[in-house]
Design a protein around this motif. Structure first.
Motif: not given
Length: 101
Positions: A74-75, A81-84, A88-94
């Motif tokens: 996520p550059l 900001a959303q990933f940070k 927990e919502s993005y753990a599988d792709i980030w």
């Protein structure tokens, strides 16, 4: 209702676009290399901000990454900001501690 489409060139660079009634409302610029999807920039027309279009683009990108088993870098400040905020919502792709390939 707004629709989201993805367009990629032969080098797998492009964007997710959100449009309604033939008018482009915003885009999320991405690139794909190997098993990595890099989100570079998200932009919504100023008069369309605050309507949830950025979140819709984010959801489309995340669904695409999951479907194609890609890891996201996520550059883009919005995506980061959303990933940070919701790791927990993005753990599988980030993987925040893993750099891009």
């Amino acid at each position: 209702m707004a629709e989201i489409h993805i367009r990629l060139n032969e080098k797998a660079h492009g964007a997710f676009y959100i449009a309604e009634a033939g008018k482009q409302l915003g885009e999320m610029v991405i690139g794909i290399a190997g098993k990595t999807l890099t989100a570079y920039h998200t932009e919504i027309l100023p008069e369309e901000e605050g309507k949830g279009y950025g979140k819709q683009l984010l959801n489309a990108m995340v669904a695409y990454a999951r479907e194609h088993r890609l890891q996201v870098v996520p550059l883009c400040p919005y995506v980061y900001a959303q990933f940070k905020r919701h790791p927990e919502s993005y753990a599988d792709i980030w993987q925040p501690d893993v750099a891009a390939e």
